[in-house]
Design a protein around this motif. Structure first.
Motif: not given
Length: 142
Positions: A33, A60, A63, A65
């Motif tokens: 990230p 933050e 995200t 995956d």
């Protein structure tokens, strides 16, 4: 004061000290990230300040995956930001140029940060709008 801006006097936050990254983001290594955040810091269609300084984007809010090949970014705007869709499309286009096509990039406005949150998110997930942005020379020069 900069003339012609919707939010001409934003709250400006300090930039974080960081080391510039030189790794190849197209390799087989997992996507970090922070790498994505570093790529996106140069994007902003309205202000001379970075998205970090305007607190639109944070580490933050990203995200990743890798197993599903999915990148999700949630950004914050002011309630009546007329550039929310443009900012989101800029983020999408920037990432589409860096990552292979199998990565799915989802960009959303943070819940409660924009008066027309549902409408902005719908536009950012419109495949035709994203395809047009990818072909638009204004977005291509990001």
């Amino acid at each position: 004061m900069t003339l012609g801006l919707i939010n001409a006097n934003p709250v400006v936050h300090a930039k974080k000290e960081r080391v510039a990254r030189t790794e190849d983001l197209h390799g087989d290594e997992a996507v970090d990230p922070l790498e994505i955040y570093d790529i996106l810091l140069s994007v902003d269609p309205e202000h001379p300040y970075s998205l970090e300084q305007l607190s639109v984007l944070s580490e933050e809010s990203i995200t990743v995956d890798d197993k599903l090949g999915r990148i999700l970014i949630t950004f914050i705007t002011v309630q009546h930001c007329s550039k929310a869709t443009v900012i989101g499309l800029c983020l999408i286009v920037k990432l589409k140029h860096y990552f292979p096509p199998h990565y799915k990039v989802d960009i959303k406005v943070s819940p409660g940060s924009h008066a027309n949150e549902e409408s902005v998110n719908k536009q950012l997930n419109d495949k035709e709008r994203v395809a047009a942005a990818l072909e638009n020379q204004t977005f291509a020069n990001l």
